[in-house]
Design a protein around this motif. Structure first.
Motif, PDB file in Angstrom:
ATOM      1  N   LYS A  59      51.750  41.471  28.647  1.00 15.69           N
ATOM      2  CA  LYS A  59      52.729  40.999  27.670  1.00 15.69           C
ATOM      3  C   LYS A  59      52.468  41.589  26.289  1.00 15.69           C
ATOM      4  CE  LYS A  59      53.947  36.634  29.906  1.00 15.69           C
ATOM      5  NZ  LYS A  59      53.803  35.158  29.898  1.00 15.69           N
ATOM      6  N   ILE A  60      51.200  41.571  25.871  1.00 13.57           N
ATOM      7  CA  ILE A  60      50.869  42.110  24.550  1.00 13.57           C
ATOM      8  C   ILE A  60      51.120  43.618  24.509  1.00 13.57           C
ATOM      9  CG2 ILE A  60      49.053  42.407  22.832  1.00 13.57           C
ATOM     10  CD1 ILE A  60      47.731  39.886  23.963  1.00 13.57           C
ATOM     11  N   ARG A  61      50.697  44.328  25.570  1.00 10.77           N
ATOM     12  CA  ARG A  61      50.887  45.780  25.599  1.00 10.77           C
ATOM     13  C   ARG A  61      52.369  46.141  25.600  1.00 10.77           C
ATOM     14  NH1 ARG A  61      48.820  49.024  30.793  1.00 10.77           N
ATOM     15  NH2 ARG A  61      50.361  47.600  31.672  1.00 10.77           N
ATOM     16  N   ASN A  62      53.182  45.407  26.363  1.00  8.82           N
ATOM     17  CA  ASN A  62      54.616  45.684  26.386  1.00  8.82           C
ATOM     18  C   ASN A  62      55.260  45.399  25.036  1.00  8.82           C
ATOM     19  OD1 ASN A  62      54.682  46.517  29.085  1.00  8.82           O
ATOM     20  ND2 ASN A  62      54.963  44.428  29.834  1.00  8.82           N
ATOM     21  N   LEU A  63      54.812  44.329  24.379  1.00  9.06           N
ATOM     22  CA  LEU A  63      55.350  44.025  23.055  1.00  9.06           C
ATOM     23  C   LEU A  63      55.029  45.151  22.076  1.00  9.06           C
ATOM     24  CD1 LEU A  63      56.732  42.161  21.035  1.00  9.06           C
ATOM     25  CD2 LEU A  63      54.526  41.038  20.658  1.00  9.06           C
ATOM     26  N   MET A  64      53.810  45.659  22.141  1.00  3.84           N
ATOM     27  CA  MET A  64      53.429  46.744  21.237  1.00  3.84           C
ATOM     28  C   MET A  64      54.226  48.003  21.524  1.00  3.84           C
ATOM     29  SD  MET A  64      49.332  46.180  20.834  1.00  3.84           S
ATOM     30  CE  MET A  64      49.260  47.285  19.459  1.00  3.84           C
ATOM     31  N   PHE A 119      49.404  54.342  11.929  1.00  5.05           N
ATOM     32  CA  PHE A 119      47.997  54.134  12.302  1.00  5.05           C
ATOM     33  C   PHE A 119      47.683  52.681  12.656  1.00  5.05           C
ATOM     34  CE2 PHE A 119      43.537  53.241  11.385  1.00  5.05           C
ATOM     35  CZ  PHE A 119      42.911  54.193  12.182  1.00  5.05           C
ATOM     36  N   PRO A 120      48.178  51.692  11.902  1.00  2.00           N
ATOM     37  CA  PRO A 120      47.885  50.299  12.278  1.00  2.00           C
ATOM     38  C   PRO A 120      48.287  49.971  13.719  1.00  2.00           C
ATOM     39  CG  PRO A 120      48.766  50.363  10.063  1.00  2.00           C
ATOM     40  CD  PRO A 120      48.921  51.744  10.625  1.00  2.00           C
ATOM     41  N   LEU A 121      49.468  50.422  14.138  1.00  3.07           N
ATOM     42  CA  LEU A 121      49.893  50.164  15.518  1.00  3.07           C
ATOM     43  C   LEU A 121      49.007  50.903  16.524  1.00  3.07           C
ATOM     44  CD1 LEU A 121      53.806  50.173  15.451  1.00  3.07           C
ATOM     45  CD2 LEU A 121      52.318  48.319  16.210  1.00  3.07           C
ATOM     46  N   SER A 122      48.644  52.138  16.187  1.00 10.60           N
ATOM     47  CA  SER A 122      47.763  52.905  17.072  1.00 10.60           C
ATOM     48  C   SER A 122      46.405  52.226  17.208  1.00 10.60           C
ATOM     49  CB  SER A 122      47.583  54.325  16.529  1.00 10.60           C
ATOM     50  OG  SER A 122      48.807  55.011  16.472  1.00 10.60           O
ATOM     51  N   TYR A 123      45.900  51.737  16.092  1.00 10.40           N
ATOM     52  CA  TYR A 123      44.592  51.071  16.122  1.00 10.40           C
ATOM     53  C   TYR A 123      44.674  49.746  16.887  1.00 10.40           C
ATOM     54  CZ  TYR A 123      40.344  48.727  14.688  1.00 10.40           C
ATOM     55  OH  TYR A 123      39.147  48.053  14.697  1.00 10.40           O
ATOM     56  N   LEU A 124      45.773  49.041  16.745  1.00 11.55           N
ATOM     57  CA  LEU A 124      45.945  47.789  17.489  1.00 11.55           C
ATOM     58  C   LEU A 124      45.978  48.042  18.987  1.00 11.55           C
ATOM     59  CD1 LEU A 124      48.532  45.820  15.307  1.00 11.55           C
ATOM     60  CD2 LEU A 124      46.140  45.210  15.736  1.00 11.55           C
TER      61      LEU A 124
END
Length: 420
Positions: A59-64, A119-124
């Motif tokens: 769920k978290i990965r799909n949301l991202m 970068f913030p999204l990539s790091y998350l």
């Protein structure tokens, strides 16, 4: 402009909330009733804790994914709207009068801006994968890969932009046809050098150390009339616990590659099934079909980008401070339009890819004759990567280039029953 800016930001927030609601509450991920209790049912091969982790992580990965999907579109749009695209062009023109150097400067600053903003999204994504023990790579190693990717992207993009804008300025109305014609050999060139130049920038490749296993894999290759004399392994265990294998390259640079994690997490017969699956792609010319289809699609994609960009500049060029397509300031617009075209086409390309993956599964079963090993391999892949067995429909539609595990395992179980 202020209203557009506020509307863009508010729209993105509402979109994010809608996707979160869909993934947590609106999507149906329940297993079909006729598959409950079968080998496709995750409760038969995952523990309760593993099932909980799969649900959370997915769920978290799909949301991202859904958050990052329109993120670059918003960045490019704001760069154009707020004058950033024009400002970078003006600065590059002040630095040098040579067009090819101006293109390099523009590409550098545009890439740097997009990289830092995203970068913030990539790091998350990296932190999420690490917290669920999918990624084992340290932050320093991950940052090294990011830097390598950054400079690699700049080099390739600089070359592309230099040629592209020369064509746009030289052939204002037919540049897209010339660009498409040059795109074809460029794709083959990248595919040819990828195994020997690009891939080694990120990982170390060696010949397969287990010679007995290599002999069996090459035996399968011989049965499939594949002229291979060696198998390569890549040290992915330094970065991930996931498992994978693939065939890459074209011509004399074609390679059969497996991750070293495959060797430690799967049984020998399961490894042979995975390798037979990859050989299926080669035998059925999936790479050739994929490239051919991509070349045909790219013809229409280049035209659509040309037509849309010309229309935007004609209607709103003055407000956006882009008078003609030959200006470097139009690059974010071209990238935005290209990304949108690729997104619109992705459900079709994903469906074709899923079909090819299924036929490769069928080929591997016929070659190895071991459906039990195939089922065991897919169950372990699910466990090692915390993959969803039955993903939401929208996720499958937009993301999945492979059939979901529920489809792959249920087909294998049906095949097994028919054989029995």
């Amino acid at each position: 402009m202020k209203r557009i800016l506020i509307g863009t930001i508010v729209g993105y927030i509402l979109y994010a909330l809608l996707m979160a609601y869909y993934l947590w509450f609106g999507a149906d991920t329940s297993l079909p009733a006729d598959l409950v209790g079968t080998k496709a049912d995750p409760r038969t091969f995952l523990t309760a804790e593993e099932m909980l982790l799969v649900d959370e992580y997915s769920k978290i990965r799909n949301l991202m994914y859904f958050l990052s999907l329109p993120f670059d579109w918003v960045l490019y749009f704001l760069l154009i709207l707020l004058g950033g695209a024009r400002a970078i062009q003006t600065w590059s023109e002040k630095v040098t009068r040579y067009a090819w150097l101006q293109g390099g400067i523009y590409v550098f600053w545009l890439t740097l801006f997009v990289t830092l903003a995203s970068f913030p999204l990539s790091y998350l994504r990296f932190s999420l994968s690490k917290s669920y023990d999918i990624t084992v790579q340290p932050f320093t190693g991950w940052m090294r890969d990011q830097l390598v990717s950054f400079w690699e992207g700049i080099f390739i993009m600089w070359l592309v932009v230099a040629v592209l804008y020369y064509l746009i300025r030289r052939f204002e109305k037919r540049w897209w046809m010339a660009a498409w014609a040059l795109f074809i050999p460029f794709v083959f060139f990248l595919m040819y050098i990828q195994p020997v130049v690009i891939d080694p920038l990120y990982n170390d490749f060696t010949e397969l150390q287990d010679k007995d296993l290599e002999e069996k894999i090459l035996g399968l290759a011989a049965e499939s009339d594949i002229a291979a004399d060696r198998v390569y392994e890549v040290n992915m265990s330094e970065k991930t616990n996931s498992i994978n294998a693939y065939v890459t390259g074209v011509g004399g640079n074609s390679r059969i590659v497996l991750w070293d994690t495959l060797l430690t997490r799967l049984k020998e017969e399961e490894i042979l099934f995975i390798m037979a699956h990859e050989m299926g792609h080669f035998v059925m010319n999936h790479v050739v079909i994929g490239i051919s289809g991509y070349i045909v699609f790219s013809f229409f994609a280049f035209y659509l980008v040309h037509w849309c960009a010309a229309s935007v500049i004609r209607k709103w060029g003055e407000a956006l401070k882009i008078k003609r397509l030959g200006q470097l300031a139009s690059l974010p617009l071209l990238l935005l339009l290209l990304s949108l075209v690729l997104f619109v086409a992705s459900p079709i390309t994903n469906a074709v890819s899923r079909h090819q993956e299924h036929t490769a599964d069928v080929y591997a079963i016929e070659l190895t004759g071991d459906a039990e090993a195939a089922i065991g391999a897919f169950q372990e892949i699910t466990r090692s990567s915390l993959s969803e067995v039955h993903p939401p429909a929208l996720v499958k539609f937009l993301r999945y280039t492979h059939p979901p595990m529920v489809d792959r395992i249920s087909y294998l179980e049906k095949y097994l029953k028919e054989e029995e």
